[in-house]
Scaffold this motif. Structure first.
Motif, PDB file in Angstrom:
ATOM      1  N   ARG A   1      66.224 -58.408 -75.994  1.00  0.00           N
ATOM      2  CA  ARG A   1      64.923 -58.100 -76.582  1.00  0.00           C
ATOM      3  C   ARG A   1      64.830 -56.613 -76.896  1.00  0.00           C
ATOM      4  O   ARG A   1      64.333 -56.224 -77.954  1.00  0.00           O
ATOM      5  CB  ARG A   1      63.814 -58.513 -75.612  1.00  0.00           C
ATOM      6  CG  ARG A   1      62.446 -58.559 -76.242  1.00  0.00           C
ATOM      7  CD  ARG A   1      61.369 -59.073 -75.298  1.00  0.00           C
ATOM      8  NE  ARG A   1      61.750 -60.299 -74.632  1.00  0.00           N
ATOM      9  CZ  ARG A   1      61.711 -60.482 -73.303  1.00  0.00           C
ATOM     10  NH1 ARG A   1      61.292 -59.530 -72.519  1.00  0.00           N
ATOM     11  NH2 ARG A   1      62.066 -61.636 -72.773  1.00  0.00           N
TER      12      ARG A   1
ATOM     13  N   ARG B   1      66.957 -55.928 -79.958  1.00  0.00           N
ATOM     14  CA  ARG B   1      66.296 -56.439 -81.147  1.00  0.00           C
ATOM     15  C   ARG B   1      65.172 -55.501 -81.569  1.00  0.00           C
ATOM     16  O   ARG B   1      65.021 -55.188 -82.757  1.00  0.00           O
ATOM     17  CB  ARG B   1      65.739 -57.836 -80.850  1.00  0.00           C
ATOM     18  CG  ARG B   1      65.414 -58.638 -82.058  1.00  0.00           C
ATOM     19  CD  ARG B   1      65.000 -60.084 -81.744  1.00  0.00           C
ATOM     20  NE  ARG B   1      65.669 -60.666 -80.618  1.00  0.00           N
ATOM     21  CZ  ARG B   1      65.059 -61.114 -79.517  1.00  0.00           C
ATOM     22  NH1 ARG B   1      63.748 -61.031 -79.404  1.00  0.00           N
ATOM     23  NH2 ARG B   1      65.744 -61.648 -78.524  1.00  0.00           N
ATOM     24  N   GLN B   2      64.403 -55.012 -80.609  1.00  0.00           N
ATOM     25  CA  GLN B   2      63.308 -54.092 -80.906  1.00  0.00           C
ATOM     26  C   GLN B   2      63.842 -52.774 -81.462  1.00  0.00           C
ATOM     27  O   GLN B   2      63.303 -52.236 -82.428  1.00  0.00           O
ATOM     28  CB  GLN B   2      62.480 -53.837 -79.655  1.00  0.00           C
ATOM     29  CG  GLN B   2      61.264 -52.988 -79.893  1.00  0.00           C
ATOM     30  CD  GLN B   2      60.433 -52.831 -78.632  1.00  0.00           C
ATOM     31  OE1 GLN B   2      60.811 -53.296 -77.567  1.00  0.00           O
ATOM     32  NE2 GLN B   2      59.305 -52.175 -78.756  1.00  0.00           N
ATOM     33  N   THR B   3      64.932 -52.265 -80.890  1.00  0.00           N
ATOM     34  CA  THR B   3      65.540 -51.038 -81.384  1.00  0.00           C
ATOM     35  C   THR B   3      66.041 -51.227 -82.815  1.00  0.00           C
ATOM     36  O   THR B   3      65.850 -50.361 -83.668  1.00  0.00           O
ATOM     37  CB  THR B   3      66.701 -50.620 -80.467  1.00  0.00           C
ATOM     38  OG1 THR B   3      66.208 -50.487 -79.140  1.00  0.00           O
ATOM     39  CG2 THR B   3      67.320 -49.317 -80.925  1.00  0.00           C
ATOM     40  N   ARG B   4      66.659 -52.363 -83.084  1.00  0.00           N
ATOM     41  CA  ARG B   4      67.168 -52.648 -84.433  1.00  0.00           C
ATOM     42  C   ARG B   4      66.021 -52.727 -85.427  1.00  0.00           C
ATOM     43  O   ARG B   4      66.119 -52.191 -86.543  1.00  0.00           O
ATOM     44  CB  ARG B   4      67.952 -53.961 -84.421  1.00  0.00           C
ATOM     45  CG  ARG B   4      68.722 -54.220 -85.679  1.00  0.00           C
ATOM     46  CD  ARG B   4      69.615 -55.436 -85.580  1.00  0.00           C
ATOM     47  NE  ARG B   4      69.893 -55.788 -84.198  1.00  0.00           N
ATOM     48  CZ  ARG B   4      69.802 -57.024 -83.699  1.00  0.00           C
ATOM     49  NH1 ARG B   4      69.460 -58.017 -84.460  1.00  0.00           N
ATOM     50  NH2 ARG B   4      70.065 -57.278 -82.439  1.00  0.00           N
ATOM     51  N   GLN B   5      64.912 -53.368 -85.045  1.00  0.00           N
ATOM     52  CA  GLN B   5      63.761 -53.449 -85.941  1.00  0.00           C
ATOM     53  C   GLN B   5      63.169 -52.073 -86.215  1.00  0.00           C
ATOM     54  O   GLN B   5      62.800 -51.770 -87.347  1.00  0.00           O
ATOM     55  CB  GLN B   5      62.685 -54.354 -85.335  1.00  0.00           C
ATOM     56  CG  GLN B   5      63.037 -55.820 -85.361  1.00  0.00           C
ATOM     57  CD  GLN B   5      62.021 -56.673 -84.617  1.00  0.00           C
ATOM     58  OE1 GLN B   5      61.200 -56.160 -83.875  1.00  0.00           O
ATOM     59  NE2 GLN B   5      62.097 -57.975 -84.818  1.00  0.00           N
ATOM     60  N   GLU B   6      63.105 -51.228 -85.195  1.00  0.00           N
ATOM     61  CA  GLU B   6      62.597 -49.873 -85.388  1.00  0.00           C
ATOM     62  C   GLU B   6      63.493 -49.082 -86.324  1.00  0.00           C
ATOM     63  O   GLU B   6      63.012 -48.328 -87.170  1.00  0.00           O
ATOM     64  CB  GLU B   6      62.463 -49.164 -84.044  1.00  0.00           C
ATOM     65  CG  GLU B   6      61.349 -49.702 -83.173  1.00  0.00           C
ATOM     66  CD  GLU B   6      61.379 -49.146 -81.773  1.00  0.00           C
ATOM     67  OE1 GLU B   6      62.322 -48.384 -81.433  1.00  0.00           O
ATOM     68  OE2 GLU B   6      60.456 -49.470 -80.997  1.00  0.00           O
ATOM     69  N   GLN B   7      64.813 -49.253 -86.195  1.00  0.00           N
ATOM     70  CA  GLN B   7      65.747 -48.560 -87.077  1.00  0.00           C
ATOM     71  C   GLN B   7      65.597 -49.046 -88.513  1.00  0.00           C
ATOM     72  O   GLN B   7      65.627 -48.248 -89.457  1.00  0.00           O
ATOM     73  CB  GLN B   7      67.181 -48.766 -86.601  1.00  0.00           C
ATOM     74  CG  GLN B   7      67.522 -48.044 -85.331  1.00  0.00           C
ATOM     75  CD  GLN B   7      68.888 -48.422 -84.803  1.00  0.00           C
ATOM     76  OE1 GLN B   7      69.504 -49.395 -85.242  1.00  0.00           O
ATOM     77  NE2 GLN B   7      69.373 -47.644 -83.840  1.00  0.00           N
ATOM     78  N   GLU B   8      65.426 -50.350 -88.703  1.00  0.00           N
ATOM     79  CA  GLU B   8      65.240 -50.890 -90.051  1.00  0.00           C
ATOM     80  C   GLU B   8      63.947 -50.391 -90.666  1.00  0.00           C
ATOM     81  O   GLU B   8      63.904 -50.060 -91.860  1.00  0.00           O
ATOM     82  CB  GLU B   8      65.258 -52.419 -90.012  1.00  0.00           C
ATOM     83  CG  GLU B   8      66.620 -53.011 -89.724  1.00  0.00           C
ATOM     84  CD  GLU B   8      66.580 -54.504 -89.509  1.00  0.00           C
ATOM     85  OE1 GLU B   8      65.479 -55.101 -89.600  1.00  0.00           O
ATOM     86  OE2 GLU B   8      67.641 -55.074 -89.244  1.00  0.00           O
ATOM     87  N   GLN B   9      62.878 -50.316 -89.879  1.00  0.00           N
ATOM     88  CA  GLN B   9      61.607 -49.815 -90.395  1.00  0.00           C
ATOM     89  C   GLN B   9      61.712 -48.343 -90.770  1.00  0.00           C
ATOM     90  O   GLN B   9      61.181 -47.913 -91.798  1.00  0.00           O
ATOM     91  CB  GLN B   9      60.495 -50.015 -89.368  1.00  0.00           C
ATOM     92  CG  GLN B   9      60.078 -51.456 -89.198  1.00  0.00           C
ATOM     93  CD  GLN B   9      59.090 -51.645 -88.065  1.00  0.00           C
ATOM     94  OE1 GLN B   9      58.830 -50.727 -87.297  1.00  0.00           O
ATOM     95  NE2 GLN B   9      58.540 -52.850 -87.949  1.00  0.00           N
TER      96      GLN B   9
ATOM     97  N   THR C   1      63.620 -48.122 -94.021  1.00  0.00           N
ATOM     98  CA  THR C   1      62.770 -48.537 -95.133  1.00  0.00           C
ATOM     99  C   THR C   1      61.801 -47.429 -95.513  1.00  0.00           C
ATOM    100  O   THR C   1      61.625 -47.119 -96.698  1.00  0.00           O
ATOM    101  CB  THR C   1      61.986 -49.810 -94.757  1.00  0.00           C
ATOM    102  OG1 THR C   1      62.912 -50.845 -94.452  1.00  0.00           O
ATOM    103  CG2 THR C   1      61.081 -50.258 -95.886  1.00  0.00           C
TER     104      THR C   1
ATOM    105  N   SER D   1      56.295 -61.230 -99.312  1.00  0.00           N
ATOM    106  CA  SER D   1      56.844 -61.909 -98.135  1.00  0.00           C
ATOM    107  C   SER D   1      55.782 -62.638 -97.376  1.00  0.00           C
ATOM    108  O   SER D   1      54.634 -62.510 -97.553  1.00  0.00           O
ATOM    109  CB  SER D   1      57.541 -60.924 -97.219  1.00  0.00           C
ATOM    110  OG  SER D   1      56.703 -59.850 -96.898  1.00  0.00           O
TER     111      SER D   1
END
Length: 130
Positions: free
Chosen positions: A43, A46-54, A57, A130
């Motif tokens: 978890r 996953r949260q770190t990856r989402q923060e990096q993607e945001q 972006t 989306s």
């Protein structure tokens, strides 16, 4: 033949800890603990990856200094009305009528352009929303 015949005699009784370990409950609780720690780490990843993607972006979208309008023609996005970019990877000057056939324009995806366009946005209900 009785329950405590010659072959059934107990020379030593198990302690409560030995019976607990023999029952397998210890291994089950240890496995549950491992699963919980795995869930926590996955978890967190996953949260770190989402923060990096945001963050990526946001960095890409900051390349647009002034958004214009976007029109969709089939699989092509047509830019018009004053798009300006602040990067060397994207064309400079008048972008009126620039067609984006591929999925990206420089580092910006069509989804990024769509979300920044003045006539579109995240809630416009077109096929790119989306």
């Amino acid at each position: 033949m009785g329950l405590f015949g010659p072959s059934k005699k107990f020379s030593r009784m198990q302690t409560e800890e030995e019976r607990y370990a023999a029952s397998g409950a210890f291994q089950q609780t240890e496995q549950v603990t491992r699963n919980k720690s795995f869930d926590r780490t996955s978890r967190a990843r996953r949260q770190t990856r989402q923060e990096q993607e945001q963050a990526a972006t946001q960095e890409r979208r900051q390349q647009v200094t002034r958004p214009g309008t976007l029109h969709l023609q089939g699989g092509t996005a047509v830019l018009s009305d004053g798009w300006q970019f602040a990067t060397d990877k994207l064309p400079a000057g008048n972008l009126n009528g620039l067609k984006v056939d591929g999925s990206t324009l420089g580092d910006l995806s069509i989804k990024d352009l769509h979300d920044l366009a003045t006539n579109h946005g995240p809630n416009c209900r077109c096929r790119l929303s989306s």
